[in-house]
Design an enzyme around this catalytic site. Structure first.
Site, PDB file in Angstrom:
ATOM      1  CD  GLU A   1      39.999  36.692  19.939  1.00 49.72           C
ATOM      2  OE1 GLU A   1      39.172  36.314  20.784  1.00 49.72           O
ATOM      3  OE2 GLU A   1      41.219  36.589  20.107  1.00 49.72           O
TER       4      GLU A   1
ATOM      5  CG  HIS B   1      42.097  31.331  20.126  1.00 43.47           C
ATOM      6  ND1 HIS B   1      41.729  32.057  19.021  1.00 43.47           N
ATOM      7  CD2 HIS B   1      41.989  32.188  21.182  1.00 43.47           C
ATOM      8  CE1 HIS B   1      41.414  33.298  19.398  1.00 43.47           C
ATOM      9  NE2 HIS B   1      41.558  33.403  20.690  1.00 43.47           N
TER      10      HIS B   1
ATOM     11  CG  HIS C   1      39.031  32.872  24.786  1.00 46.12           C
ATOM     12  ND1 HIS C   1      38.099  33.741  24.260  1.00 46.12           N
ATOM     13  CD2 HIS C   1      40.208  33.203  24.204  1.00 46.12           C
ATOM     14  CE1 HIS C   1      38.702  34.547  23.403  1.00 46.12           C
ATOM     15  NE2 HIS C   1      39.983  34.254  23.348  1.00 46.12           N
ATOM     16  CD  GLU C   2      43.639  31.886  25.131  1.00 51.05           C
ATOM     17  OE1 GLU C   2      44.072  31.703  23.978  1.00 51.05           O
ATOM     18  OE2 GLU C   2      43.310  33.022  25.549  1.00 51.05           O
TER      19      GLU C   2
HETATM   20 ZN    ZN Z   1      41.282  35.141  21.915  1.00 57.14          ZN
END
Ligand code: ZN
Length: 501
Positions: free
Chosen positions: A294, A268, A264-265
């Site tokens: 997101e 980003h 997830h990170e």
């Molecule tokens: Zn996030």
């Protein structure tokens, strides 16, 4: 270059240096500062924040912005600089309308409320938190009223986190999604939960960190343009295009949580690392559209990361780092990472029920800002909505209204961006498959970097030059709809759980 433009660019450069220092101080506070150094770090943050606020509201800065927005000057600017002038002038005028003593009082109220929230959550006692929440709500209303006196406060908040977004659009797509999700959830529940006892065990933290590095490298994180650290909650920090950092949090009993936080990170970070360097020192470099951001983290985490084909090329590597995985068949692991069932806590929810957690929070925020529901009625309203949407009722406030920190620090209007991001993802997936072909084939082939490159080219490169609805129009040729996300869910879970679509 006109004198004003040169002066303006120098000024932006100065503001950027303050941002850089502040970002680094926050990073340090969350990852490295020892307990006894926290106070000094906070003082440094306050000092630089105040200076940065002064710079962004200074008369000489306003004068430059006004001059540059006159047609004679504005028309000669390049598009990124035009957007910078427009966006910064809007922010300048908004901030100018906020009295400085109110701004200070608001910041203090949020800090205090956040601290009390932590305690109230630990004690599962909403009444402790309630007066502080009430104050933050009324001050947030006042704050946005200063910014945009003629607009509905909740609309202003939504727009702050996702530029161009409004509640009419969110109402439409959330309703569309809810109608599609409830029958799907019924079918999944009827199929029963998988047996996941094979995953129980003790997983070495150092090995989990190696798994994180392996995953980051696999999806395309540039280790020369970023770094990793540990923190209480995983997050990503953008210092500049060449320095985007991620954190993670590890749990000895559960290696999956850190794996998916890493992905997830990493998503980003890949966004931040791939913005066109030509946008450096302009507003385009800053992507404050949380829905779009997101959408990138969640694309890697959910759309790619929860597929069998994502893991096929690296499952042997994973098993060599975490030997327990030698005893866990890939299919069992895939059931574990797609175990859909109603649960109380948003951050632990699967990708399907997660949507309902967000819809609940959005409905609560409308009740707070539009219907002015009294603060003391909020816990019961939360519990009723949990029952209505997920069929379960919290037994206490810690697993109910107190679970998230967002409202304690005034971040109302933020929650919808998580789900908007997922809906964008459904649409991006369709567009990507149309151009590159079947995603499972690409992933099984070990060509995940082709997908990363497609996202770099179509989305990341442009930073915040386009807002989300413009991105959807350019990449997918249509406006926001929940249909592609629902199609993705229906197809995936019918196959995984073996029911008819
Ligand atoms: Zn996030």
């Amino acid at each position: 270059m006109s004198d004003t433009l040169k002066q303006f660019k120098d000024y932006l450069h100065t503001m950027r240096q303050y941002d850089h220092v502040l970002t680094l101080l926050y990073w340090d506070l969350s990852t490295a500062a020892p307990e006894k150094g926290v106070e000094a770090r906070m003082r440094a943050i306050n000092y630089f924040s105040t200076e940065a606020f002064r710079l962004s509201t200074a008369d000489e800065y306003g004068k430059m912005l006004h001059e540059l927005s006159q047609p004679a000057q504005f028309d000669s600017l390049d598009p990124a600089m035009q957007l910078t002038v427009k966006r910064n002038l809007r922010d300048y005028e908004r901030f100018k309308r906020i009295p400085e003593d109110f701004y200070t009082a608001y910041t203090e109220a949020k800090t205090r409320s956040e601290r009390i929230w932590e305690k109230a959550k630990r004690n599962s006692d909403f009444s402790e938190f309630s007066p502080y929440l009430e104050k933050v709500i009324s001050m947030t209303k006042e704050y946005v009223h200063y910014m945009e006196p003629d607009q509905d406060p909740y609309e202003v908040l939504l727009d702050l986190y996702e530029e161009g977004m409004d509640s009419a659009t969110i109402d439409r797509v959330f309703e569309e999604l809810k109608e599609g999700l409830l029958p799907l959830l019924g079918k999944i529940e009827a199929a029963g939960r998988p047996n996941l006892s094979a995953l129980e065990g003790h997983y070495d933290i150092a090995a989990q960190k190696e798994v994180q590095s392996m995953l980051l490298d696999y999806i395309g994180f540039d280790a020369d343009a970023g770094t990793t650290a540990e923190s209480e909650h995983p997050f990503t920090t953008d210092l500049c295009i060449g320095d985007v950092r991620v954190t993670n949090h590890y749990n000895e009993d559960d290696p999956i949580s850190a794996m998916f936080s890493a992905i997830h990170e990493g998503g980003h970070a890949i966004f931040g690392q791939n913005i066109d360097p030509a946008y450096e020192d302009t507003a385009v470099e800053q992507v404050n559209m949380m829905g779009l951001h997101e959408s990138q983290s969640r694309f890697f985490e959910n759309i790619l990361g929860r597929r069998r084909s994502f893991w096929e090329p690296i499952y042997d590597k994973l098993s060599s780092l975490l030997p327990q995985f030698k005893q866990i068949p890939l299919d069992t692991f895939c059931r574990a990472i797609n175990d859909v069932h109603p649960s109380m806590i948003r951050t632990e929810a699967d990708e399907v029920t997660y949507c309902l957690h967000i819809i609940l929070r959005y409905e609560m925020e409308k009740a707070i800002f539009r219907d002015n529901v009294p603060v003391d009625d909020l816990p019961a309203l939360w519990n009723d909505k949990m029952e209505e949407l997920l069929g379960i009722r919290p037994q206490n406030d810690a697993e109910g209204i107190l679970q998230d920190m967002h409202w304690s620090d005034g971040s109302f209007g933020y929650f919808p961006s998580y789900l908007l991001g997922s809906m964008y993802d459904g649409m991006f997936l369709e567009a990507l498959e149309k151009e590159l072909g079947d995603v499972d084939e690409i992933l099984s082939d070990g060509r995940i970097r082709d997908i990363t490159a497609w996202l770099n080219e179509n989305i990341h490169r442009n930073g915040s030059f386009y807002n989300s609805s413009e991105v959807l129009q350019r990449v997918c040729g249509q406006k926001l709809t929940a249909r592609p996300l629902l199609d993705y869910f229906n197809k995936k879970y019918a196959k995984l759980y073996g029911f008819d679509r």
